[in-house]
Design an enzyme around this catalytic site. Structure first.
Site, PDB file in Angstrom:
ATOM      1  CE1 TYR A  53      -2.290  -4.414   7.161  1.00  0.00           C
ATOM      2  CE2 TYR A  53      -2.571  -6.512   6.017  1.00  0.00           C
ATOM      3  CZ  TYR A  53      -1.940  -5.744   6.974  1.00  0.00           C
ATOM      4  OH  TYR A  53      -0.953  -6.299   7.752  1.00  0.00           O
ATOM      5  CD  GLU A  79       5.389  -9.150  14.830  1.00  0.00           C
ATOM      6  OE1 GLU A  79       5.940  -8.699  15.834  1.00  0.00           O
ATOM      7  OE2 GLU A  79       5.596  -8.722  13.675  1.00  0.00           O
ATOM      8  CB  CYS A  86     -14.518  13.940  -7.041  1.00  0.00           C
ATOM      9  SG  CYS A  86     -15.094  14.944  -8.348  1.00  0.00           S
ATOM     10  CD  GLU A  87      -8.039  10.234  -6.699  1.00  0.00           C
ATOM     11  OE1 GLU A  87      -8.299  11.077  -5.826  1.00  0.00           O
ATOM     12  OE2 GLU A  87      -6.982   9.594  -6.731  1.00  0.00           O
ATOM     13  N   GLY A 100       2.966 -12.238   7.714  1.00  0.00           N
ATOM     14  CA  GLY A 100       3.152 -12.249   6.275  1.00  0.00           C
ATOM     15  C   GLY A 100       2.533 -13.346   5.452  1.00  0.00           C
ATOM     16  CE1 TYR A 117       0.201  -1.043  -0.727  1.00  0.00           C
ATOM     17  CE2 TYR A 117      -1.937  -1.993  -0.222  1.00  0.00           C
ATOM     18  CZ  TYR A 117      -0.834  -1.285   0.159  1.00  0.00           C
ATOM     19  OH  TYR A 117      -0.748  -0.820   1.446  1.00  0.00           O
ATOM     20  N   GLY A 175      -1.427 -10.932  10.517  1.00  0.00           N
ATOM     21  CA  GLY A 175      -2.531  -9.967  10.481  1.00  0.00           C
ATOM     22  C   GLY A 175      -3.512 -10.434   9.424  1.00  0.00           C
ATOM     23  NE  ARG A 176      -1.829  -9.779   3.282  1.00  0.00           N
ATOM     24  CZ  ARG A 176      -1.874  -8.570   2.716  1.00  0.00           C
ATOM     25  NH1 ARG A 176      -2.950  -8.205   2.068  1.00  0.00           N
ATOM     26  NH2 ARG A 176      -0.843  -7.746   2.780  1.00  0.00           N
TER      27      ARG A 176
HETATM   28  N1  LLP Z   1       4.474  -7.568  11.641  1.00  0.00           N
HETATM   29  C1  LLP Z   1       5.017  -6.468  11.092  1.00  0.00           C
HETATM   30  C2  LLP Z   1       6.198  -5.884  11.698  1.00  0.00           C
HETATM   31  C3  LLP Z   1       4.449  -5.904   9.944  1.00  0.00           C
HETATM   32  O1  LLP Z   1       5.020  -4.838   9.413  1.00  0.00           O
HETATM   33  C4  LLP Z   1       3.291  -6.478   9.394  1.00  0.00           C
HETATM   34  C5  LLP Z   1       2.664  -5.899   8.209  1.00  0.00           C
HETATM   35  C6  LLP Z   1       2.749  -7.623  10.010  1.00  0.00           C
HETATM   36  C7  LLP Z   1       3.371  -8.133  11.139  1.00  0.00           C
HETATM   37  C8  LLP Z   1       1.502  -8.307   9.514  1.00  0.00           C
HETATM   38  O2  LLP Z   1       1.671  -8.829   8.254  1.00  0.00           O
HETATM   39  P1  LLP Z   1       0.505  -9.711   7.602  1.00  0.00           P
HETATM   40  O3  LLP Z   1       0.427 -11.025   8.337  1.00  0.00           O
HETATM   41  O4  LLP Z   1      -0.738  -8.940   7.729  1.00  0.00           O
HETATM   42  O5  LLP Z   1       0.936  -9.874   6.199  1.00  0.00           O
HETATM   43  N2  LLP Z   1      -1.323  -2.361   3.766  1.00  0.00           N
HETATM   44  C9  LLP Z   1      -0.728  -3.489   3.087  1.00  0.00           C
HETATM   45  C10 LLP Z   1      -0.051  -4.425   4.032  1.00  0.00           C
HETATM   46  C11 LLP Z   1       1.023  -3.764   4.844  1.00  0.00           C
HETATM   47  C12 LLP Z   1       1.630  -4.715   5.799  1.00  0.00           C
HETATM   48  C13 LLP Z   1       2.541  -3.994   6.721  1.00  0.00           C
HETATM   49  N3  LLP Z   1       3.076  -4.810   7.730  1.00  0.00           N
HETATM   50  C14 LLP Z   1      -1.797  -4.211   2.286  1.00  0.00           C
HETATM   51  O6  LLP Z   1      -2.922  -3.727   2.268  1.00  0.00           O
HETATM   52  O7  LLP Z   1      -1.514  -5.195   1.650  1.00  0.00           O
END
Ligand code: LLP
Length: 433
Positions: free
Chosen positions: A392, A290, A362-363, A248, A334, A292-293
């Protein structure tokens, strides 16, 4: 620039990881996803080092594959010694196909099918992060049939609002994910998991939300989770071995966004967790996070060629590019902010105009960004960069309007290589009968 891997060279060309984006666009075509591998590895090392320092050597960062999932990313995670968070059989398949050590893989999702459960076990998944009771039953059944004991974490909702977009906030009590501590459901599912013969309850998981800047979010989550774990020790004699605090941390999409010092934040969480464990006399669990981003977002950039530039006097200006919501649906979904500039004249200080940068679907909702300031003479053939698209974007891309997906080109040590090939029109209709 919003990230220190971005520079402008003597010709006024935008560079990523020291490489000229105009040359890369000429070599690989547009639209084009670029990903700076050196940056990704640097981020993995930051997490690894900070987590070891904060929580001890048993701590492990898990890369959240949903942010960007393809074979090469799992090879990199394997080499960096990371764990991974996977959310579908497709992500499991991708990781397995490059020999990722699946004992370090944690399987999420709020609705794993029986087929997913079997597939994951077949491939030796380390942990299921269990969302609900039906899933526990499915895992117990499959583990029993295979004569194994399956390790799990239970996903709990600690009831924290992380002040992020509604659609990506997940730790609140009314979330579709996990079992709430507040309602007693977390307690119930703990008791149930402990009653199952083929399940080993290794610990608890929570994930509060994504693109989070409040630095105390993880502190509050950890405190609530440990307090709950302590109650479960008193009630059932359970001592958890692992505590997963989710992902997050937010990243900078715009100049005005703050830059989070991830290492300092993690060290602060570590101090709080250690202090609370000491106070409760609770053995320090192995901590997981965890991200990701924050691993991949600012390693990335998308390059587009400008096509039509439309001025509607008294109303609006549009700059259309050769990609759009198919390669980046985040503004449409978003209203996500991005920094946009011309990569072929990044220092151009000439007169500017305000425009919406739109795609070719087309939108009308196919918008990459609104209220963008670009040189007023922006024209067909200019190269446009949208920054910070490493997370993402590719993973959320689609073939809407049968538009093929761009390739992912990775940059490493001053060289570039294709990690995901550009889709062809044949690819787009491959499964049609
Ligand atoms: N762990 C779990 C259980 C999650 O649901 C997520 C993200 C992460 C880790 C990784 O979170 P991060 O470090 O990436 O913030 N599609 C959306 C983001 C959805 C995130 C869903 N879960 C966007 O484009 O902003």
């Amino acid at each position: 620039m919003i990230c220190n891997n971005l520079t402008v060279n003597g010709e006024g060309h935008l560079c990523l990881g020291g490489q000229d984006t105009v040359a890369l666009a000429a070599q690989y075509g547009t639209p084009l996803y670029l990903l700076d591998e050196d940056r990704i590895r640097e981020r993995c090392r930051t997490y690894m080092k900070a987590m070891h320092e904060a929580f001890g050597e048993r701590a492990l960062p898990l890369y959240a594959g949903k942010a960007a999932s393809f074979k090469q990313i799992y090879r990199i995670m394997k080499e960096e010694g990371m764990g991974v968070d996977v959310v579908s059989s497709g992500e499991i398949c991708t990781a397995v196909s490059v020999g990722f050590p699946m004992e370090r893989a944690y399987f999420h999702s709020n609705n794993k099918t029986d087929a997913d459960v079997a597939y994951a076990m077949e491939h030796g998944i380390g942990y299921f992060v269990v969302d609900n009771r039906e899933e526990l039953d499915a895992i117990e059944k499959e583990a029993s049939a295979r004569g194994i004991t399956q390790k799990i974490l239970l996903r709990l909702t600690p009831g924290i609002d992380p002040h992020t977009y509604e659609a990506i906030a997940t730790g609140k009590v009314d979330s579709k994910f996990g079992s709430a501590i507040e309602t007693g459901q977390a307690d119930e599912i703990t008791a149930y998991a402990l009653s199952l013969a083929h399940i080993k309850l290794s610990g608890y998981h929570c994930h509060i939300g994504s693109q989070v800047f409040d630095s105390d979010t993880f502190l509050r989550a950890a405190a609530i989770m440990l307090e709950f774990a302590n109650q479960m020790r008193e009630k059932y004699g359970l001592v958890i071995d692992e505590l997963d605090l989710g992902g997050g941390y937010g990243v900078r999409y715009l100049e005005e966004h703050p830059e989070i010092d991830i290492a300092a934040n993690i060290i602060a969480v570590g101090l709080a967790v250690k202090a609370q464990c000491m106070m409760l006399q609770y053995p320090m669990p192995a901590v997981r996070m965890e991200p990701g981003r924050s691993i991949v977002a600012d390693a990335g950039m998308t390059l587009y060629s400008v096509g039509t530039v439309k001025r509607i006097p008294g109303y609006k200006n549009y700059v259309s590019v050769d990609g759009g919501m198919t390669d980046n649906p985040r503004y449409a979904l978003y209203q996500a902010p991005y920094t946009v500039l011309l990569a072929n004249r990044a220092n151009d200080k000439s007169e500017r105009f305000q425009c919406s940068v739109v795609g070719r679907c087309c939108e009308s909702g196919d918008i990459l960004q609104e209220h963008v300031s670009l040189p007023a003479n922006t024209a067909r053939g200019d190269l446009l960069a949208v920054l910070t698209t490493g997370a993402y974007n590719y993973s959320m891309s689609s073939n809407y309007n049968r538009i093929p997906k761009p390739p992912v080109v990775m940059l490493k040590d001053g060289k570039s290589y294709v990690a995901v090939k550009r889709e062809t029109y044949e690819d787009v209709c491959r499964n049609d009968i």
